[in-house]
Write a protein that holds these residues in place. Structure first.
Motif, mmCIF file in Angstrom:
data_model
loop_
_atom_site.group_PDB
_atom_site.id
_atom_site.type_symbol
_atom_site.label_atom_id
_atom_site.label_comp_id
_atom_site.label_asym_id
_atom_site.label_seq_id
_atom_site.Cartn_x
_atom_site.Cartn_y
_atom_site.Cartn_z
ATOM 1 N N GLN A 185 -2.350 -27.431 48.595
ATOM 2 C CA GLN A 185 -1.623 -26.960 49.301
ATOM 3 C C GLN A 185 -0.017 -26.356 48.682
ATOM 4 N N TYR A 186 0.399 -25.185 48.902
ATOM 5 C CA TYR A 186 1.756 -24.879 48.486
ATOM 6 C C TYR A 186 2.773 -25.954 48.597
ATOM 7 N N PRO A 187 3.516 -26.364 47.667
ATOM 8 C CA PRO A 187 3.675 -25.563 46.287
ATOM 9 C C PRO A 187 3.043 -26.234 45.379
ATOM 10 N N PHE A 188 1.898 -26.899 45.632
ATOM 11 C CA PHE A 188 0.899 -27.541 44.676
ATOM 12 C C PHE A 188 1.528 -28.566 43.584
ATOM 13 N N THR A 189 2.552 -29.120 43.836
ATOM 14 C CA THR A 189 3.267 -30.121 43.063
ATOM 15 C C THR A 189 2.018 -31.252 42.811
ATOM 16 N N ARG A 190 1.241 -31.513 43.732
ATOM 17 C CA ARG A 190 0.385 -32.725 43.601
ATOM 18 C C ARG A 190 -0.953 -32.206 43.519
ATOM 19 N N GLY A 191 -1.184 -30.895 42.947
ATOM 20 C CA GLY A 191 -2.603 -30.483 42.505
ATOM 21 C C GLY A 191 -2.965 -29.495 43.231
ATOM 22 N N ILE A 192 -3.979 -28.573 42.514
ATOM 23 C CA ILE A 192 -4.372 -27.220 43.130
ATOM 24 C C ILE A 192 -5.608 -27.507 44.112
ATOM 25 N N HIS A 193 -6.306 -28.853 44.110
ATOM 26 C CA HIS A 193 -7.443 -29.081 44.842
ATOM 27 C C HIS A 193 -7.259 -30.172 45.697
ATOM 28 N N PRO A 194 -7.680 -30.364 46.991
ATOM 29 C CA PRO A 194 -7.330 -31.511 47.772
ATOM 30 C C PRO A 194 -7.958 -32.476 47.429
ATOM 31 N N THR A 195 -9.119 -32.658 46.800
ATOM 32 C CA THR A 195 -9.593 -33.917 46.293
ATOM 33 C C THR A 195 -9.779 -34.163 44.820
ATOM 34 N N PHE A 205 -1.357 -25.553 28.289
ATOM 35 C CA PHE A 205 -0.331 -26.310 27.836
ATOM 36 C C PHE A 205 -0.593 -27.336 26.836
ATOM 37 N N ASN A 206 0.233 -27.957 26.203
ATOM 38 C CA ASN A 206 0.338 -28.614 25.224
ATOM 39 C C ASN A 206 0.751 -30.190 25.732
ATOM 40 N N ALA A 207 0.035 -31.212 25.376
ATOM 41 C CA ALA A 207 0.288 -32.607 25.673
ATOM 42 C C ALA A 207 1.007 -33.435 24.504
ATOM 43 N N HIS A 208 2.144 -33.685 24.585
ATOM 44 C CA HIS A 208 2.929 -34.485 23.505
ATOM 45 C C HIS A 208 2.949 -35.928 23.709
ATOM 46 N N ASN A 209 3.619 -36.610 23.020
ATOM 47 C CA ASN A 209 3.544 -38.004 22.959
ATOM 48 C C ASN A 209 4.535 -38.692 24.189
ATOM 49 N N HIS A 210 5.380 -37.919 24.927
ATOM 50 C CA HIS A 210 6.435 -38.716 25.828
ATOM 51 C C HIS A 210 5.720 -38.563 27.281
ATOM 52 N N PHE A 211 4.958 -39.676 27.559
ATOM 53 C CA PHE A 211 3.979 -39.771 28.738
ATOM 54 C C PHE A 211 4.647 -39.219 30.084
ATOM 55 N N PHE A 212 5.583 -39.858 30.433
ATOM 56 C CA PHE A 212 6.043 -39.512 31.713
ATOM 57 C C PHE A 212 6.550 -38.045 31.911
ATOM 58 N N GLU A 213 7.300 -37.553 30.741
ATOM 59 C CA GLU A 213 7.860 -36.262 30.821
ATOM 60 C C GLU A 213 6.723 -35.023 30.627
ATOM 61 N N GLU A 214 5.487 -35.254 30.201
ATOM 62 C CA GLU A 214 4.515 -34.425 29.908
ATOM 63 C C GLU A 214 3.681 -34.546 31.414
ATOM 64 N N ARG A 222 3.509 -30.953 36.727
ATOM 65 C CA ARG A 222 3.796 -30.946 38.173
ATOM 66 C C ARG A 222 4.596 -30.147 38.329
ATOM 67 N N ALA A 223 5.862 -29.700 37.549
ATOM 68 C CA ALA A 223 7.030 -28.714 37.837
ATOM 69 C C ALA A 223 6.249 -27.406 37.654
ATOM 70 N N GLY A 224 5.409 -27.328 36.455
ATOM 71 C CA GLY A 224 4.838 -26.044 36.309
ATOM 72 C C GLY A 224 4.123 -25.109 37.522
ATOM 73 N N ARG A 225 3.485 -26.214 38.192
ATOM 74 C CA ARG A 225 2.771 -25.802 39.488
ATOM 75 C C ARG A 225 3.724 -25.292 40.642
ATOM 76 N N ARG A 226 4.727 -26.117 40.712
ATOM 77 C CA ARG A 226 5.589 -25.685 41.632
ATOM 78 C C ARG A 226 6.371 -24.349 41.425
ATOM 79 N N ILE A 227 6.935 -24.211 40.320
ATOM 80 C CA ILE A 227 7.457 -23.045 39.669
ATOM 81 C C ILE A 227 6.682 -21.973 39.926
ATOM 82 N N THR A 271 10.325 -34.433 37.277
ATOM 83 C CA THR A 271 9.788 -33.127 37.675
ATOM 84 C C THR A 271 10.679 -32.134 38.451
ATOM 85 N N ASP A 272 11.882 -32.717 39.191
ATOM 86 C CA ASP A 272 12.945 -31.760 39.610
ATOM 87 C C ASP A 272 13.813 -31.360 38.517
ATOM 88 N N LYS A 273 14.104 -32.345 37.361
ATOM 89 C CA LYS A 273 15.139 -32.071 36.415
ATOM 90 C C LYS A 273 14.320 -30.574 35.510
#
Length: 550
Positions: A62-72, A283-292, A297-302, A409-411
């Motif tokens: 559900q909008y804004p999909f921060t937690r994913g685009i599918h319910p399950t 997307f690319n996935a780099h080494n900084h685990f939490f930033e990636e 998550r931020a990308g989906r919301r934006i 995510t907010d930052k």
């Protein structure tokens, strides 16, 4: 209605819809348990209601999909395991495709060599020394038929990393499907088709921006009618990151480019809810685990906000950011290549926790050469272990609610909007690229990152710390040095045996079309069916559109 009542109402609504969805698309298991037998719930929510929860996070699907685009998410279906592969001839790459499918890969991803990427035949002087080196050499429909031999195109989705000549490779794919008896309406897959990032980061462009944008919007319009399940573009942050961008820049410049594609399509008269659901991201996935994780998550919301609030899209599908992820090639080291297996595992895990729809895991030897069969298998096994053994996909967005991840995510969202405002002031992504703004920002970030590595401030294990002496040299894959000559012989046979008059007729029609405004996809498809080569088709367009000089 109080915030608590609104929350409870929305939660009940989401739960009812999700139960209906599960009845239609069951989860992979009746019950998800940890290794200790603790039940794993579909979704975890804040114990104490966050006043901004619905606006910032909402529910999965559900909008804004921060937690994913599918319910399950992965409780119903794992992500597509799509390993990027291609080298040498179409025959060799076809064998690698079959090998990867036998090993459990669930989608194809085609790497093309440089001559193919910039629209030259293998016998063109510009192709000398590059045939089959960084991907497979495709000169004509004949090569595409060999590449896809024995692969049922109505059952496998295929991603093709191709940009400037994307319409030609898509036409070849459609033509092969026709020969298999598969109508274009049943085809699923993706073409990268993202030319703006080529001007920014990679350099495999052919034509100037305006005709390039025309080719892209022609594909949008053609596929909406004839290839409705095809992702018409994969707007890429991957190569921007590989060029040295930060995580914020990767997302910001990707979004700026996406805005330009949407605006170009609208200017061409297309309906936003007709083409937007087929836009995909890379997307690319780099080494900084939490930033990636936060970046995804931020990308989906934006994207959801841009599509709904800025462009007025009405369909939920138009608001959803669907993306493929590849682990970071530039993070791999030639030193102690087995360390790359660990890097790739961390990066892949961040993509899964960030909610990717498909994933490529790099092979350990890619800093040295194209992957060997053994290295490609280990890379695929990395995904399979995450998918089937780790349990990380047993609940949706497991890091949702983490104070750290939510703050990141907010930052990231805030910083991306700062870049988007700057690019708007410059007149949009195309103008910002033409003025060199985007390139300068990336170069600055890359320079600063390299300085940190050289000073030892950033540690790269095995590269600037923890080195070992007398490192053994691993076996690497070598492309047949005679491949260029073999492709030339193949082209000579093709030109001798095809209907030359038919080829000339289709190329003449393409030239006329390029001078006007009609959609070029049907004309390119006719030329491909007549076995016109990629070089012949691109040369017609070069003569009409000109070449971008950078």
């Amino acid at each position: 209605m109080s915030k608590e009542e609104e929350f409870q109402k929305l939660y009940e609504e989401w739960r009812r819809k999700t139960e209906e969805l599960i009845a239609k698309f069951p989860e992979r298991k009746e019950e998800f348990l940890t290794s200790s037998g603790i039940p794993v719930e579909l979704l975890y929510l804040p114990d104490q209601l966050d006043q901004d929860y619905v606006e910032r996070l909402g529910f999965p699907g559900q909008y804004p999909f921060t937690r994913g685009i599918h319910p399950t998410m992965y409780r119903a279906r794992q992500w597509t395991m799509r390993q990027y592969a291609g080298f040498g001839s179409a025959e060799e790459t076809n064998k690698r495709f079959h090998y990867l499918l036998q090993q459990g890969q669930t989608g194809l991803s085609v790497a093309f060599d440089l001559p193919t990427q910039i629209g030259y035949d293998s016998d063109d002087p510009m192709a000398r020394g590059e045939v089959g080196k960084v991907g497979v050499a495709i000169d004509s429909l004949e090569d595409m038929e060999t590449l896809l031999a024995g692969i049922p195109l109505d059952k496998v989705s295929t991603s093709m990393t191709i940009n400037a000549p994307a319409s030609i490779l898509l036409a070849m794919y459609i033509a092969v499907a026709e020969k298999q008896g598969v109508p274009s309406q049943k085809l699923s897959g993706t073409i990268q088709n993202d030319i703006l990032k080529e001007y920014i980061a990679r350099g495999t462009y052919i034509f100037p921006p305006q005709p390039s944008m025309r080719l892209i919007t022609d594909i949008f319009a053609y596929c909406a009618e004839h290839v409705p399940k095809w992702n018409t573009i994969s707007i890429s942050g991957y190569h921007i990151r590989e060029a040295g961008a930060t995580a914020v820049q990767e997302l910001a410049f990707m979004m700026a480019n996406a805005i330009s594609y949407v605006e170009a399509a609208l200017e061409a008269g297309l309906d936003i809810d007709q083409f937007a659901p087929r836009l995909a991201f890379f997307f690319n996935a780099h080494n900084h685990f939490f930033e990636e994780i936060a970046k995804f998550r931020a990308g989906r919301r934006i994207w959801a906000k841009l599509m709904k609030e800025r462009f007025g899209a009405k369909k939920e599908k138009s608001w959803q950011l669907r993306f493929h992820t590849q682990t970071g090639g530039s993070t791999l080291t030639a030193q102690q290549p087995d360390n790359n297996i660990v890097r790739v595992t961390i990066q892949a895990l961040s993509a899964v926790l960030g909610g990717t729809q498909s994933l490529h895991t790099n092979s350990r030897d890619e800093a040295l050469a194209l992957p060997t069969e053994e290295s490609a298998r280990i890379a695929l096994r990395t995904q399979q272990i995450i998918a089937y053994e780790s349990g990380v996909g047993d609940t949706v967005d497991p890091l949702g609610g983490s104070y750290y991840v939510e703050a990141l995510t907010d930052k990231i969202e805030e910083e991306v909007y700062r870049y988007l405002e700057k690019i708007e002031q410059l007149g949009g992504a195309v103008k910002a690229i033409e003025q060199g703004y985007v390139q300068r920002e990336i170069h600055k970030a890359a320079y600063e990152a390299q300085q940190r590595v050289e000073s030892g401030e950033d540690i790269i294990v095995g590269l600037n710390k923890f080195q070992i002496d007398d490192e053994p040299q691993p076996e690497i894959l070598r492309v047949d040095p005679k491949l260029g000559e073999k492709q030339k012989e193949k082209l000579n046979r093709l030109r001798a045996n095809r209907n030359a008059a038919k080829v000339e007729q289709t190329l003449t029609r393409l030239r006329e079309g390029a001078r006007g405004t009609e959609n070029l996809m049907p004309l390119i498809l006719d030329a491909v069916r007549a076995y016109a080569t990629i070089g012949e088709i691109c040369n017609v367009l070069r003569q009409e559109f000109g070449e971008y000089q950078g």
